[in-house]
Design a protein around this motif. Structure first.
Motif, mmCIF file in Angstrom:
data_model
loop_
_atom_site.group_PDB
_atom_site.id
_atom_site.type_symbol
_atom_site.label_atom_id
_atom_site.label_comp_id
_atom_site.label_asym_id
_atom_site.label_seq_id
_atom_site.Cartn_x
_atom_site.Cartn_y
_atom_site.Cartn_z
ATOM 1 N N ARG A 169 0.836 -1.203 0.000
ATOM 2 C CA ARG A 169 0.000 0.000 0.000
ATOM 3 C C ARG A 169 0.866 1.246 0.000
ATOM 4 O O ARG A 169 1.831 1.349 0.738
ATOM 5 C CB ARG A 169 -0.904 0.042 1.244
ATOM 6 C CG ARG A 169 -1.792 1.286 1.291
ATOM 7 C CD ARG A 169 -2.002 1.811 2.692
ATOM 8 N NE ARG A 169 -0.754 2.214 3.323
ATOM 9 C CZ ARG A 169 -0.167 3.407 3.143
ATOM 10 N NH1 ARG A 169 -0.713 4.297 2.355
ATOM 11 N NH2 ARG A 169 0.973 3.688 3.743
ATOM 12 N N THR A 170 0.516 2.147 -0.881
ATOM 13 C CA THR A 170 1.256 3.406 -0.925
ATOM 14 C C THR A 170 0.315 4.479 -1.461
ATOM 15 O O THR A 170 -0.686 4.154 -2.102
ATOM 16 C CB THR A 170 2.516 3.264 -1.803
ATOM 17 O OG1 THR A 170 3.171 4.506 -1.868
ATOM 18 C CG2 THR A 170 2.181 2.827 -3.216
ATOM 19 N N THR A 171 0.637 5.724 -1.190
ATOM 20 C CA THR A 171 -0.201 6.810 -1.698
ATOM 21 C C THR A 171 0.063 7.004 -3.181
ATOM 22 O O THR A 171 1.209 7.006 -3.609
ATOM 23 C CB THR A 171 0.105 8.094 -0.904
ATOM 24 O OG1 THR A 171 -0.437 7.945 0.414
ATOM 25 C CG2 THR A 171 -0.519 9.308 -1.554
ATOM 26 N N ARG A 173 -0.517 9.532 -6.440
ATOM 27 C CA ARG A 173 -0.910 10.901 -6.823
ATOM 28 C C ARG A 173 -0.874 11.111 -8.332
ATOM 29 O O ARG A 173 -1.342 12.120 -8.817
ATOM 30 C CB ARG A 173 0.026 11.919 -6.168
ATOM 31 C CG ARG A 173 -0.020 11.922 -4.654
ATOM 32 C CD ARG A 173 0.823 13.052 -4.096
ATOM 33 N NE ARG A 173 0.772 13.080 -2.645
ATOM 34 C CZ ARG A 173 1.561 12.374 -1.860
ATOM 35 N NH1 ARG A 173 2.479 11.583 -2.376
ATOM 36 N NH2 ARG A 173 1.450 12.458 -0.546
ATOM 37 N N GLN A 264 -3.610 21.166 -5.321
ATOM 38 C CA GLN A 264 -3.027 19.831 -5.512
ATOM 39 C C GLN A 264 -3.723 19.207 -6.729
ATOM 40 O O GLN A 264 -4.912 18.869 -6.642
ATOM 41 C CB GLN A 264 -3.241 18.970 -4.269
ATOM 42 C CG GLN A 264 -2.669 19.613 -3.001
ATOM 43 C CD GLN A 264 -2.868 18.733 -1.769
ATOM 44 O OE1 GLN A 264 -2.061 17.868 -1.480
ATOM 45 N NE2 GLN A 264 -3.955 18.948 -1.054
ATOM 46 N N TYR A 266 -3.831 16.412 -8.267
ATOM 47 C CA TYR A 266 -4.425 15.053 -8.242
ATOM 48 C C TYR A 266 -5.806 15.039 -7.585
ATOM 49 O O TYR A 266 -6.565 14.096 -7.776
ATOM 50 C CB TYR A 266 -3.493 14.056 -7.539
ATOM 51 C CG TYR A 266 -2.669 14.667 -6.430
ATOM 52 C CD1 TYR A 266 -1.438 15.256 -6.697
ATOM 53 C CD2 TYR A 266 -3.132 14.674 -5.119
ATOM 54 C CE1 TYR A 266 -0.692 15.850 -5.684
ATOM 55 C CE2 TYR A 266 -2.390 15.260 -4.101
ATOM 56 C CZ TYR A 266 -1.170 15.844 -4.394
ATOM 57 O OH TYR A 266 -0.443 16.435 -3.400
ATOM 58 N N CYS A 318 -5.143 8.864 -2.527
ATOM 59 C CA CYS A 318 -4.326 9.740 -1.681
ATOM 60 C C CYS A 318 -5.269 10.427 -0.685
ATOM 61 O O CYS A 318 -6.173 11.165 -1.096
ATOM 62 C CB CYS A 318 -3.641 10.796 -2.551
ATOM 63 S SG CYS A 318 -2.739 12.036 -1.610
ATOM 64 N N GLY A 319 -5.087 10.138 0.596
ATOM 65 C CA GLY A 319 -5.884 10.826 1.615
ATOM 66 C C GLY A 319 -5.594 12.319 1.552
ATOM 67 O O GLY A 319 -4.443 12.712 1.411
ATOM 68 N N ILE A 320 -6.637 13.131 1.655
ATOM 69 C CA ILE A 320 -6.452 14.593 1.559
ATOM 70 C C ILE A 320 -7.086 15.293 2.753
ATOM 71 O O ILE A 320 -8.313 15.268 2.923
ATOM 72 C CB ILE A 320 -7.105 15.145 0.261
ATOM 73 C CG1 ILE A 320 -6.467 14.553 -0.984
ATOM 74 C CG2 ILE A 320 -7.047 16.682 0.225
ATOM 75 C CD1 ILE A 320 -5.059 15.031 -1.293
ATOM 76 N N ALA A 321 -6.220 15.881 3.585
ATOM 77 C CA ALA A 321 -6.734 16.700 4.680
ATOM 78 C C ALA A 321 -6.537 18.187 4.375
ATOM 79 O O ALA A 321 -7.161 19.037 5.006
ATOM 80 C CB ALA A 321 -6.054 16.332 5.986
ATOM 81 N N ALA A 322 -5.663 18.487 3.413
ATOM 82 C CA ALA A 322 -5.425 19.892 3.046
ATOM 83 C C ALA A 322 -6.398 20.286 1.944
ATOM 84 O O ALA A 322 -6.147 20.057 0.764
ATOM 85 C CB ALA A 322 -3.975 20.062 2.573
HETATM 86 C C1 LIG Z 1 -5.036 12.169 7.245
HETATM 87 C C2 LIG Z 1 -4.163 12.262 6.025
HETATM 88 C C3 LIG Z 1 -4.115 13.452 5.320
HETATM 89 C C4 LIG Z 1 -3.335 13.559 4.167
HETATM 90 N N1 LIG Z 1 -3.382 14.716 3.448
HETATM 91 C C5 LIG Z 1 -2.678 14.799 2.300
HETATM 92 C C6 LIG Z 1 -2.803 15.946 1.481
HETATM 93 O O1 LIG Z 1 -3.549 16.870 1.744
HETATM 94 N N2 LIG Z 1 -2.052 15.988 0.354
HETATM 95 C C7 LIG Z 1 -1.255 14.963 -0.039
HETATM 96 O O2 LIG Z 1 -0.618 15.051 -1.081
HETATM 97 N N3 LIG Z 1 -1.132 13.851 0.711
HETATM 98 C C8 LIG Z 1 -1.842 13.739 1.855
HETATM 99 N N4 LIG Z 1 -1.778 12.579 2.594
HETATM 100 C C9 LIG Z 1 -0.950 11.448 2.139
HETATM 101 C C10 LIG Z 1 0.355 11.387 2.954
HETATM 102 O O3 LIG Z 1 1.201 12.422 2.509
HETATM 103 C C11 LIG Z 1 1.016 10.019 2.738
HETATM 104 O O4 LIG Z 1 0.235 9.052 3.399
HETATM 105 C C12 LIG Z 1 2.431 10.029 3.313
HETATM 106 O O5 LIG Z 1 3.278 10.790 2.492
HETATM 107 C C13 LIG Z 1 3.005 8.641 3.429
HETATM 108 O O6 LIG Z 1 3.024 7.985 2.190
HETATM 109 P P1 LIG Z 1 2.336 6.560 1.986
HETATM 110 O O7 LIG Z 1 0.844 6.748 2.182
HETATM 111 O O8 LIG Z 1 2.649 6.178 0.569
HETATM 112 O O9 LIG Z 1 2.893 5.625 2.992
HETATM 113 C C14 LIG Z 1 -2.564 12.450 3.733
HETATM 114 C C15 LIG Z 1 -2.619 11.251 4.449
HETATM 115 C C16 LIG Z 1 -3.418 11.153 5.554
HETATM 116 C C17 LIG Z 1 -3.486 9.833 6.296
#
Ligand SMILES: Cc1cc2nc3c(=O)[nH]c(=O)nc-3n(C[C@H](O)[C@H](O)[C@H](O)COP(=O)(O)O)c2cc1C
Length: 349
Positions: A169-171, A173, A264, A266, A318-322
Protein backbone atom coordinates in the motif's frame (compact mmCIF):
# COMPACT_ATOMS: atom_id res chain seq x y z
CA UNK A 1 11.71 38.78 -14.68
CA UNK A 2 15.18 37.40 -14.03
CA UNK A 3 15.50 39.70 -11.00
CA UNK A 4 12.13 38.45 -9.74
CA UNK A 5 13.45 34.88 -9.80
CA UNK A 6 16.71 35.99 -8.20
CA UNK A 7 14.83 37.69 -5.38
CA UNK A 8 12.95 34.47 -4.65
CA UNK A 9 16.00 32.27 -4.94
CA UNK A 10 17.91 34.46 -2.50
CA UNK A 11 15.15 34.28 0.10
CA UNK A 12 16.07 32.67 3.41
CA UNK A 13 14.22 29.55 4.51
CA UNK A 14 11.26 31.34 6.12
CA UNK A 15 10.62 33.75 3.27
CA UNK A 16 11.06 31.05 0.67
CA UNK A 17 8.57 28.76 2.41
CA UNK A 18 6.08 31.59 2.80
CA UNK A 19 6.41 32.44 -0.88
CA UNK A 20 5.76 28.83 -1.88
CA UNK A 21 2.78 28.56 0.47
CA UNK A 22 1.27 31.72 -0.98
CA UNK A 23 1.73 30.49 -4.53
CA UNK A 24 0.37 27.05 -3.69
CA UNK A 25 -2.64 28.22 -1.77
CA UNK A 26 -3.63 30.93 -4.22
CA UNK A 27 -4.27 28.55 -7.10
CA UNK A 28 -2.96 25.67 -9.09
CA UNK A 29 -2.79 28.03 -12.06
CA UNK A 30 -0.32 30.23 -10.21
CA UNK A 31 1.85 27.23 -9.38
CA UNK A 32 1.92 26.29 -13.04
CA UNK A 33 2.71 29.84 -14.07
CA UNK A 34 5.56 29.99 -11.61
CA UNK A 35 6.91 26.65 -12.70
CA UNK A 36 6.68 27.83 -16.26
CA UNK A 37 8.69 30.95 -15.49
CA UNK A 38 11.46 28.88 -14.00
CA UNK A 39 11.57 26.56 -16.97
CA UNK A 40 11.61 29.54 -19.27
CA UNK A 41 14.63 30.99 -17.53
CA UNK A 42 16.45 27.68 -17.25
CA UNK A 43 16.26 27.71 -13.48
CA UNK A 44 15.62 24.39 -11.82
CA UNK A 45 16.30 24.91 -8.12
CA UNK A 46 12.73 25.68 -7.18
CA UNK A 47 11.13 23.46 -9.79
CA UNK A 48 12.28 20.51 -7.73
CA UNK A 49 9.96 21.59 -4.94
CA UNK A 50 7.02 21.22 -7.29
CA UNK A 51 8.06 18.01 -8.97
CA UNK A 52 6.05 15.68 -6.77
CA UNK A 53 2.91 17.54 -7.76
CA UNK A 54 3.24 16.93 -11.49
CA UNK A 55 3.53 13.81 -13.59
CA UNK A 56 6.38 13.31 -16.03
CA UNK A 57 3.80 13.77 -18.79
CA UNK A 58 2.85 17.20 -17.45
CA UNK A 59 6.48 18.25 -17.04
CA UNK A 60 7.10 17.29 -20.68
CA UNK A 61 4.09 19.32 -21.69
CA UNK A 62 5.49 22.35 -19.88
CA UNK A 63 8.80 21.88 -21.63
CA UNK A 64 7.24 21.57 -25.07
CA UNK A 65 5.07 24.60 -24.41
CA UNK A 66 8.23 26.61 -23.89
CA UNK A 67 8.93 26.22 -27.59
CA UNK A 68 5.84 28.34 -28.16
CA UNK A 69 7.16 30.88 -25.69
CA UNK A 70 6.76 33.93 -27.90
CA UNK A 71 3.06 33.30 -28.53
CA UNK A 72 2.45 32.64 -24.89
CA UNK A 73 4.07 35.86 -23.77
CA UNK A 74 1.14 37.72 -25.28
CA UNK A 75 -1.30 35.35 -23.70
CA UNK A 76 -3.11 36.11 -20.47
CA UNK A 77 -1.22 33.15 -19.08
CA UNK A 78 1.39 35.63 -17.90
CA UNK A 79 -0.98 37.58 -15.75
CA UNK A 80 0.20 35.45 -12.84
CA UNK A 81 3.38 37.51 -12.70
CA UNK A 82 1.54 40.43 -11.24
CA UNK A 83 0.21 38.31 -8.38
CA UNK A 84 3.67 36.92 -7.69
CA UNK A 85 5.20 40.39 -7.58
CA UNK A 86 2.47 41.31 -5.13
CA UNK A 87 3.50 38.40 -2.90
CA UNK A 88 7.11 39.59 -2.98
CA UNK A 89 6.04 43.14 -2.11
CA UNK A 90 3.94 41.82 0.71
CA UNK A 91 6.74 39.64 2.13
CA UNK A 92 7.56 41.77 5.23
CA UNK A 93 3.88 41.57 6.32
CA UNK A 94 3.76 37.84 5.60
CA UNK A 95 6.81 37.25 7.81
CA UNK A 96 5.32 39.36 10.61
CA UNK A 97 2.01 37.51 10.42
CA UNK A 98 3.75 34.13 10.34
CA UNK A 99 5.65 34.89 13.55
CA UNK A 100 2.51 36.13 15.34
CA UNK A 101 0.40 33.17 14.18
CA UNK A 102 3.10 30.73 15.18
CA UNK A 103 3.06 32.14 18.70
CA UNK A 104 -0.73 31.92 18.85
CA UNK A 105 -0.60 28.36 17.47
CA UNK A 106 1.59 27.20 20.31
CA UNK A 107 -1.15 28.21 22.75
CA UNK A 108 -3.90 26.55 20.68
CA UNK A 109 -1.90 23.35 20.37
CA UNK A 110 -2.06 22.76 24.09
CA UNK A 111 -5.85 23.11 24.01
CA UNK A 112 -6.10 20.88 20.96
CA UNK A 113 -4.25 18.10 22.73
CA UNK A 114 -7.14 17.78 25.13
CA UNK A 115 -9.31 16.72 22.21
CA UNK A 116 -7.10 13.71 21.64
CA UNK A 117 -7.71 12.36 25.10
CA UNK A 118 -10.46 10.00 26.21
CA UNK A 119 -13.06 11.45 28.58
CA UNK A 120 -14.50 9.88 31.69
CA UNK A 121 -17.45 7.74 30.57
CA UNK A 122 -20.09 10.03 32.12
CA UNK A 123 -21.18 11.73 28.97
CA UNK A 124 -24.62 12.99 30.01
CA UNK A 125 -25.40 12.77 26.34
CA UNK A 126 -28.77 12.97 24.60
CA UNK A 127 -28.91 9.20 24.81
CA UNK A 128 -28.49 9.36 28.60
CA UNK A 129 -31.38 11.81 28.74
CA UNK A 130 -33.56 9.53 26.62
CA UNK A 131 -33.70 11.82 23.59
CA UNK A 132 -34.62 10.39 20.20
CA UNK A 133 -31.85 8.71 18.24
CA UNK A 134 -30.96 10.73 15.12
CA UNK A 135 -31.66 9.08 11.74
CA UNK A 136 -28.97 6.67 10.60
CA UNK A 137 -29.23 7.76 6.96
CA UNK A 138 -29.75 11.04 5.19
CA UNK A 139 -33.09 11.42 3.44
CA UNK A 140 -33.46 10.58 -0.22
CA UNK A 141 -35.30 13.34 -2.11
CA UNK A 142 -38.56 12.08 -3.66
CA UNK A 143 -37.73 13.12 -7.19
CA UNK A 144 -34.04 12.28 -7.01
CA UNK A 145 -32.39 10.48 -9.90
CA UNK A 146 -31.29 7.12 -8.53
CA UNK A 147 -28.64 5.03 -10.24
CA UNK A 148 -28.23 1.31 -9.64
CA UNK A 149 -24.79 -0.01 -8.83
CA UNK A 150 -23.65 -3.54 -9.64
CA UNK A 151 -23.46 -5.85 -6.62
CA UNK A 152 -20.07 -5.55 -4.94
CA UNK A 153 -18.08 -8.50 -6.23
CA UNK A 154 -14.65 -10.07 -5.97
CA UNK A 155 -14.44 -10.02 -9.79
CA UNK A 156 -12.57 -6.66 -9.70
CA UNK A 157 -9.97 -7.86 -7.20
CA UNK A 158 -6.50 -8.40 -8.62
CA UNK A 159 -4.64 -8.93 -5.36
CA UNK A 160 -6.13 -10.95 -2.51
CA UNK A 161 -3.05 -11.52 -0.41
CA UNK A 162 -3.52 -9.35 2.70
CA UNK A 163 0.20 -9.37 3.49
CA UNK A 164 1.00 -8.03 0.01
CA UNK A 165 -1.80 -5.47 0.16
CA UNK A 166 -0.59 -4.03 3.43
CA UNK A 167 3.09 -4.10 2.55
CA UNK A 168 2.57 -2.63 -0.93
CA UNK A 169 0.00 0.00 0.00
CA UNK A 170 1.26 3.41 -0.93
CA UNK A 171 -0.20 6.81 -1.70
CA UNK A 172 -0.88 7.38 -5.38
CA UNK A 173 -0.91 10.90 -6.82
CA UNK A 174 -0.03 10.34 -10.45
CA UNK A 175 -3.24 9.11 -12.06
CA UNK A 176 -3.63 7.77 -15.60
CA UNK A 177 -6.48 9.14 -17.69
CA UNK A 178 -8.21 5.71 -17.72
CA UNK A 179 -11.81 5.32 -16.68
CA UNK A 180 -12.74 3.15 -13.72
CA UNK A 181 -15.63 0.74 -14.15
CA UNK A 182 -18.89 0.89 -12.26
CA UNK A 183 -18.00 -2.52 -10.80
CA UNK A 184 -14.78 -1.09 -9.37
CA UNK A 185 -16.62 1.91 -7.95
CA UNK A 186 -19.20 -0.38 -6.39
CA UNK A 187 -16.43 -2.36 -4.68
CA UNK A 188 -14.75 0.78 -3.32
CA UNK A 189 -18.03 2.16 -1.97
CA UNK A 190 -18.84 -1.13 -0.31
CA UNK A 191 -15.34 -1.41 1.19
CA UNK A 192 -15.56 2.07 2.72
CA UNK A 193 -19.19 2.49 3.82
CA UNK A 194 -20.99 -0.70 2.74
CA UNK A 195 -23.84 -1.83 5.01
CA UNK A 196 -23.46 -5.40 6.27
CA UNK A 197 -26.57 -5.41 8.41
CA UNK A 198 -29.33 -2.95 9.22
CA UNK A 199 -31.94 -3.25 11.99
CA UNK A 200 -34.49 -0.53 11.11
CA UNK A 201 -36.53 -0.70 14.31
CA UNK A 202 -33.41 0.07 16.35
CA UNK A 203 -31.87 2.37 13.72
CA UNK A 204 -28.85 0.12 14.06
CA UNK A 205 -26.33 -0.33 11.23
CA UNK A 206 -23.26 -2.45 10.84
CA UNK A 207 -20.87 -1.52 8.08
CA UNK A 208 -17.62 -2.80 6.57
CA UNK A 209 -15.80 -0.30 8.82
CA UNK A 210 -16.08 -0.08 12.60
CA UNK A 211 -17.73 2.83 14.45
CA UNK A 212 -17.97 3.44 18.21
CA UNK A 213 -21.50 2.55 19.38
CA UNK A 214 -22.25 1.81 15.70
CA UNK A 215 -23.05 5.49 15.23
CA UNK A 216 -21.53 5.76 11.71
CA UNK A 217 -21.40 9.54 11.31
CA UNK A 218 -20.35 9.69 7.62
CA UNK A 219 -21.98 10.29 4.28
CA UNK A 220 -20.07 9.60 1.05
CA UNK A 221 -20.18 12.01 -1.87
CA UNK A 222 -18.49 11.37 -5.20
CA UNK A 223 -17.10 13.88 -7.64
CA UNK A 224 -17.05 11.79 -10.80
CA UNK A 225 -14.76 12.58 -13.70
CA UNK A 226 -14.22 9.22 -15.40
CA UNK A 227 -16.43 6.30 -14.39
CA UNK A 228 -17.74 4.20 -17.27
CA UNK A 229 -21.50 4.62 -17.52
CA UNK A 230 -21.75 7.66 -15.21
CA UNK A 231 -22.09 11.25 -16.35
CA UNK A 232 -19.44 13.49 -14.80
CA UNK A 233 -20.78 15.36 -11.80
CA UNK A 234 -21.64 15.06 -8.14
CA UNK A 235 -23.33 12.07 -6.52
CA UNK A 236 -24.26 10.85 -3.05
CA UNK A 237 -23.84 7.19 -2.10
CA UNK A 238 -27.02 5.63 -0.72
CA UNK A 239 -25.30 3.03 1.41
CA UNK A 240 -28.42 1.17 2.63
CA UNK A 241 -29.66 0.71 -0.95
CA UNK A 242 -26.15 0.42 -2.45
CA UNK A 243 -27.14 2.94 -5.11
CA UNK A 244 -26.15 6.43 -6.16
CA UNK A 245 -28.17 9.61 -6.02
CA UNK A 246 -27.28 12.02 -8.79
CA UNK A 247 -26.90 15.52 -7.35
CA UNK A 248 -25.78 17.73 -10.21
CA UNK A 249 -23.60 18.04 -13.27
CA UNK A 250 -20.72 20.38 -12.65
CA UNK A 251 -18.81 21.82 -15.59
CA UNK A 252 -15.12 22.43 -14.83
CA UNK A 253 -15.14 19.80 -12.08
CA UNK A 254 -11.40 19.13 -12.51
CA UNK A 255 -10.56 22.80 -11.92
CA UNK A 256 -13.06 23.17 -9.09
CA UNK A 257 -11.66 20.14 -7.25
CA UNK A 258 -8.05 21.22 -7.78
CA UNK A 259 -8.94 24.57 -6.31
CA UNK A 260 -10.70 22.85 -3.38
CA UNK A 261 -7.51 20.78 -2.93
CA UNK A 262 -5.57 24.05 -2.60
CA UNK A 263 -3.85 23.53 -5.91
CA UNK A 264 -3.03 19.83 -5.51
CA UNK A 265 -3.68 18.71 -9.11
CA UNK A 266 -4.42 15.05 -8.24
CA UNK A 267 -7.49 16.13 -6.25
CA UNK A 268 -8.91 17.31 -9.59
CA UNK A 269 -7.54 15.00 -12.25
CA UNK A 270 -8.54 11.70 -10.63
CA UNK A 271 -11.16 9.32 -12.05
CA UNK A 272 -13.35 9.93 -9.01
CA UNK A 273 -12.88 11.85 -5.79
CA UNK A 274 -14.40 10.38 -2.63
CA UNK A 275 -15.60 13.15 -0.33
CA UNK A 276 -16.72 12.16 3.15
CA UNK A 277 -18.86 14.43 5.25
CA UNK A 278 -19.62 14.01 8.95
CA UNK A 279 -23.04 14.43 10.54
CA UNK A 280 -21.68 14.92 14.09
CA UNK A 281 -25.05 14.63 15.81
CA UNK A 282 -25.21 10.90 15.09
CA UNK A 283 -22.15 10.39 17.28
CA UNK A 284 -22.81 13.25 19.73
CA UNK A 285 -26.20 11.71 20.60
CA UNK A 286 -24.30 8.94 22.37
CA UNK A 287 -20.87 10.36 23.13
CA UNK A 288 -21.38 14.12 23.61
CA UNK A 289 -17.95 15.72 24.02
CA UNK A 290 -16.15 12.52 23.19
CA UNK A 291 -17.76 12.50 19.72
CA UNK A 292 -15.08 14.60 18.03
CA UNK A 293 -12.36 12.13 18.92
CA UNK A 294 -14.38 9.16 17.70
CA UNK A 295 -15.37 10.80 14.41
CA UNK A 296 -11.78 11.54 13.47
CA UNK A 297 -10.55 8.09 14.41
CA UNK A 298 -13.35 6.55 12.36
CA UNK A 299 -12.51 8.65 9.30
CA UNK A 300 -9.11 6.97 9.43
CA UNK A 301 -10.73 3.53 9.31
CA UNK A 302 -12.71 4.53 6.24
CA UNK A 303 -9.63 6.00 4.57
CA UNK A 304 -7.54 2.91 5.26
CA UNK A 305 -10.19 0.64 3.77
CA UNK A 306 -10.13 2.79 0.64
CA UNK A 307 -6.34 2.55 0.49
CA UNK A 308 -6.46 -1.24 0.73
CA UNK A 309 -9.49 -1.67 -1.55
CA UNK A 310 -7.95 0.48 -4.28
CA UNK A 311 -4.66 -1.39 -3.95
CA UNK A 312 -6.56 -4.69 -4.32
CA UNK A 313 -8.32 -3.46 -7.46
CA UNK A 314 -5.15 -2.24 -9.18
CA UNK A 315 -5.75 1.46 -8.62
CA UNK A 316 -4.80 3.87 -5.86
CA UNK A 317 -5.70 6.85 -3.73
CA UNK A 318 -4.33 9.74 -1.68
CA UNK A 319 -5.88 10.83 1.61
CA UNK A 320 -6.45 14.59 1.56
CA UNK A 321 -6.73 16.70 4.68
CA UNK A 322 -5.43 19.89 3.05
CA UNK A 323 -8.55 21.23 1.38
CA UNK A 324 -10.65 24.38 1.38
CA UNK A 325 -13.42 23.73 3.91
CA UNK A 326 -15.76 26.48 2.80
CA UNK A 327 -15.49 25.78 -0.91
CA UNK A 328 -16.10 22.04 -0.63
CA UNK A 329 -19.06 22.48 1.74
CA UNK A 330 -20.53 25.00 -0.67
CA UNK A 331 -20.00 22.67 -3.64
CA UNK A 332 -22.01 19.95 -1.88
CA UNK A 333 -24.50 22.43 -0.42
CA UNK A 334 -23.73 21.36 3.16
CA UNK A 335 -24.50 23.84 5.92
CA UNK A 336 -21.08 23.52 7.58
CA UNK A 337 -22.69 23.10 11.02
CA UNK A 338 -24.80 19.94 11.10
CA UNK A 339 -22.93 18.42 8.18
CA UNK A 340 -19.55 19.25 6.70
CA UNK A 341 -16.74 17.60 4.80
CA UNK A 342 -13.94 16.06 6.83
CA UNK A 343 -11.81 14.04 4.41
CA UNK A 344 -11.22 13.64 0.68
CA UNK A 345 -9.62 10.87 -1.34
CA UNK A 346 -9.05 11.09 -5.08
CA UNK A 347 -8.94 7.68 -6.78
CA UNK A 348 -7.55 6.61 -10.13
CA UNK A 349 -5.48 4.04 -11.88
C1 LIG B 1 -5.04 12.17 7.24
C2 LIG B 1 -4.16 12.26 6.02
C3 LIG B 1 -4.11 13.45 5.32
C4 LIG B 1 -3.34 13.56 4.17
N1 LIG B 1 -3.38 14.72 3.45
C5 LIG B 1 -2.68 14.80 2.30
C6 LIG B 1 -2.80 15.95 1.48
O1 LIG B 1 -3.55 16.87 1.74
N2 LIG B 1 -2.05 15.99 0.35
C7 LIG B 1 -1.25 14.96 -0.04
O2 LIG B 1 -0.62 15.05 -1.08
N3 LIG B 1 -1.13 13.85 0.71
C8 LIG B 1 -1.84 13.74 1.85
N4 LIG B 1 -1.78 12.58 2.59
C9 LIG B 1 -0.95 11.45 2.14
C10 LIG B 1 0.36 11.39 2.95
O3 LIG B 1 1.20 12.42 2.51
C11 LIG B 1 1.02 10.02 2.74
O4 LIG B 1 0.24 9.05 3.40
C12 LIG B 1 2.43 10.03 3.31
O5 LIG B 1 3.28 10.79 2.49
C13 LIG B 1 3.01 8.64 3.43
O6 LIG B 1 3.02 7.98 2.19
P1 LIG B 1 2.34 6.56 1.99
O7 LIG B 1 0.84 6.75 2.18
O8 LIG B 1 2.65 6.18 0.57
O9 LIG B 1 2.89 5.62 2.99
C14 LIG B 1 -2.56 12.45 3.73
C15 LIG B 1 -2.62 11.25 4.45
C16 LIG B 1 -3.42 11.15 5.55
C17 LIG B 1 -3.49 9.83 6.30
Amino acid sequence: MKSFLETVQNYDYVKFTLFLEEVFFKSDRLVRQYLYLELKHGSSKLVEHFLHRFSEEEMNRFRSEMVKQKELERDEFWKGEERMLEIIKNMPTLVKEALATNKQNMENLLQNREMLKSLEPYYYSDQTLGKLKPPAFKEIPERGEIIDLPEPSTAVIQQENIYKLISERTTLRDFKTDELSLEELSWLLWATQGVRKYIPEEKKIFRTVPSGGDRHPFETYLAVNRITGLNPGLYRFLSREHRLLFLKAEPDLVEILTDIGRGQPYVGNCAVCFIWSAIPQRTEWRYANQAKKNILIEAGHVGQNLYLATEAAGCGTCGIAAYDQKKVDELLELDGVDEFVIYLAPVGR
